[in-house]
Design a protein around this motif. Structure first.
Motif, short mmCIF file in Angstrom:
data_model
loop_
_atom_site.label_atom_id
_atom_site.label_comp_id
_atom_site.label_asym_id
_atom_site.label_seq_id
_atom_site.Cartn_x
_atom_site.Cartn_y
_atom_site.Cartn_z
N ALA A 222 0.83 -1.22 0.00
CA ALA A 222 0.00 0.00 0.00
C ALA A 222 0.86 1.26 0.00
CB ALA A 222 -0.94 -0.01 1.21
N GLU A 223 2.02 1.17 0.64
CA GLU A 223 2.91 2.34 0.69
C GLU A 223 3.82 2.44 -0.53
OE1 GLU A 223 3.03 4.88 3.16
OE2 GLU A 223 1.09 3.89 3.46
N GLY A 224 3.69 1.47 -1.44
CA GLY A 224 4.50 1.51 -2.66
C GLY A 224 5.96 1.16 -2.45
N ASP A 278 7.55 1.64 13.51
CA ASP A 278 7.29 2.07 12.14
C ASP A 278 6.37 1.11 11.37
OD1 ASP A 278 7.97 4.06 10.11
OD2 ASP A 278 8.83 2.35 9.03
N LEU A 279 6.03 -0.05 11.97
CA LEU A 279 5.19 -1.02 11.23
C LEU A 279 3.81 -0.43 10.95
CD1 LEU A 279 6.07 -4.39 13.04
CD2 LEU A 279 6.92 -3.56 10.83
N GLY A 280 3.21 -0.90 9.84
CA GLY A 280 1.95 -0.30 9.40
C GLY A 280 0.71 -0.92 10.05
N HIS A 281 -0.39 -0.20 9.93
CA HIS A 281 -1.70 -0.68 10.38
C HIS A 281 -2.70 -0.51 9.24
CE1 HIS A 281 0.28 -0.04 14.26
NE2 HIS A 281 -0.52 -0.99 14.69
N PRO A 282 -2.51 -1.26 8.14
CA PRO A 282 -3.39 -1.06 6.98
C PRO A 282 -4.80 -1.56 7.25
CG PRO A 282 -2.04 -3.00 6.65
CD PRO A 282 -1.59 -2.40 7.95
#
Ligand SMILES: NC(=O)c1ccc[n+]([C@@H]2O[C@H](COP(=O)([O-])OP(=O)(O)OC[C@H]3O[C@@H](n4cnc5c(N)ncnc54)[C@H](O)[C@@H]3O)[C@@H](O)[C@H]2O)c1
Length: 328
Positions: A222-224, A278-282
Motif C-alpha cells: 500500500a505504501e508503494g 514504524d510497522l503499518g496498520h493497513p
C-alpha cells in the motif's frame, strides 16, 4: 451411585488404546473436511463423512483421487480411500454413530456449530471426543449449549491439513483433562505436529503470526515500497525458507552467533524498537484490495487455481520429503 455413562467417560483412555484404528466422523466436506478425511483414511482410520450438500460424496471422492499421489509419495497407505473405510452419511447423527473422534469442519459460524453439537450429542458414544477445526471462535462459546462440554477440544489445522503438519490444540477448564492428551496422540498418530495453547486468544498462535506478517506485507504494498510479487518473493526466497526449518526465536538465537539471543538483542534491540514503531496498520479498503489483486494478477501470470494449488502441493511435498530425510 455412579451412572454407567460416567463410568464410561472415566474410562475414556481405555477406548483410545489402539490409536491406529479409530472411527472418525468428519462433519463438513469443504476445503478442510475433505483434506482431514484424506489424512485420516491414509492413516488407517475409518471415516464417516457428512455434509448437507447432495454432491458432497462426489466432491470428497474427487478430492481423494487428487491427493492420493501426494499422500502415497509421503508414505501413507491410500488403499482405504474407498468403501468400506469411507462411508458417506445422510445425516450428522448417522455420521457420529460409533465414532470415537468427531472432526467438525463446518463453516466458521458460532450458531451453526452450536446447532450441530446439539444435534449430534444424543448420538455420540459416551467417550467420544469432538474436535473442532475452528480458526478463531472461542471454545467457551462453542461449549455454551453442550450437555457435555468436557468432550470438546479445539484442533486447528493449517490448510491443507493433509500436508501441513501443524495442529493447534486447546482445551479449557471445562474440557476433561484426558481429552487434549488423547487428541494429541490421535493427531500425532496421523503424522501431525501438535502444539498446546495454555490460554485462549483469538486466532490461536499460527494465525496470529500469519496476521502479523500479512499486515506488514499489505502495508509495504500500500505504501508503494515493493510490488505484491516482490513482497511474496521476499518471504519465500528469504526468511520463509528458514521458517520451514526452525522458528523465529531459534533462528534469531543463531543470528546472535555463539552469544545466542542475548548477543542478538544487544546488537539489535534499538533497531527492533524503531522498526516496531514504524510497522503499518493497513485496512482492507477497496483501494488496498484492488492494489493487492492487481499485483496478484501480475504474479499469477495467467495460471489457473488448479495449477497454482498443484504447484503449492508439489513443492510442499518436496520440502516435507527433504525435511523428513534430514531429520531421520
Ligand atoms: N480454509 C482454511 O484455510 C481453514 C484453515 C484452518 C481451519 N479452518 C476452519 O475449518 C472450518 C471449515 O472451513 P472450510 O474452509 O473447510 O469451509 P468450507 O466452506 O470450504 O466448507 C464447509 C463445509 O461445511 C458444510 N456444512 C455447512 N453446514 C453444515 C452442517 N450443519 N453439517 C455438516 N456440514 C455442513 C458446507 O456444505 C461445506 O461443504 C472452519 O471452522 C474454518 O475456520 C479453515
Amino acid at each position: 451411585m455412579i451412572s454407567d455413562q460416567v463410568l464410561e467417560i472415566q474410562n475414556r483412555k481405555g477406548h483410545f488404546v489402539d490409536q491406529t484404528k479409530q472411527t472418525v466422523a468428519v462433519i463438513g466436506a469443504g476445503l478442510i473436511g475433505c483434506s482431514w478425511s484424506a489424512l485420516f483414511l491414509a492413516s488407517g482410520h475409518a471415516v464417516r463423512l457428512y455434509d448437507p450438500r447432495t454432491e458432497a460424496g462426489d466432491i470428497a471422492r474427487a478430492f481423494l483421487a487428487e491427493v492420493r499421489p501426494t499422500l502415497t509419495a509421503l508414505g501413507y497407505d491410500c488403499s482405504g480411500f474407498d468403501a468400506p473405510a469411507l462411508t458417506i452419511c445422510a445425516t450428522s447423527q448417522e455420521a457420529v454413530t460409533g465414532a470415537e473422534i468427531i472432526m467438525e469442519s463446518i463453516p466458521e459460524r458460532l450458531d451453526l456449530k452450536q446447532t450441530l453439537y446439539a444435534e449430534i450429542e444424543p448420538a455420540l458414544l459416551p467417550h467420544a471426543i469432538v474436535a473442532t477445526s475452528s480458526s478463531g471462535l472461542k471454545l467457551s462459546d462453542l461449549q455454551a449449549l453442550m450437555t457435555d462440554p468436557a468432550r470438546l477440544v479445539i484442533a486447528h489445522p493449517f490448510n491443507p491439513p493433509h500436508l501441513i503438519p501443524l495442529v493447534e490444540l486447546y482445551g479449557n477448564d471445562r474440557t476433561a483433562p484426558d481429552v487434549v492428551p488423547i487428541a494429541r496422540a490421535f493427531f500425532e498418530g496421523c503424522g501431525k505436529v501438535c502444539i498446546e495453547l495454555k490460554k485462549e486468544v483469538p486466532a490461536h498462535v499460527a494465525n496470529r503470526l500469519q496476521a502479523a506478517l500479512w499486515r506488514e506485507a499489505i502495508h509495504l504494498v500500500a505504501e508503494g515500497v515493493a510490488t505484491v510479487e516482490d513482497v511474496d518473493k521476499a518471504v519465500w526466497a528469504g526468511p520463509g525458507l528458514r521458517w520451514a526449518v526452525m522458528g523465529p526465536h531459534m533462528l534469531l538465537n543463531l543470528g546472535g552467533g555463539e552469544g545466542g539471543l542475548r548477543a542478538y538483542v544487544n546488537q539489535f534491540a534499538d533497531s527492533y524498537a524503531a522498526w516496531w514503531d514504524d510497522l503499518g496498520h493497513p485496512a482492507l479498503t477497496s483501494d488496498t484490495v484492488a492494489a493487492l489483486t492487481d499485483g496478484l494478477t501480475q504474479e499469477i501470470n495467467g495460471r489457473d487455481y488448479a495449477t497454482l494449488r498443484a504447484t503449492r502441493d508439489t513443492q510442499l511435498l518436496s520440502v516435507l520429503t527433504a525435511l523428513r530425510a534430514a531429520r531421520a
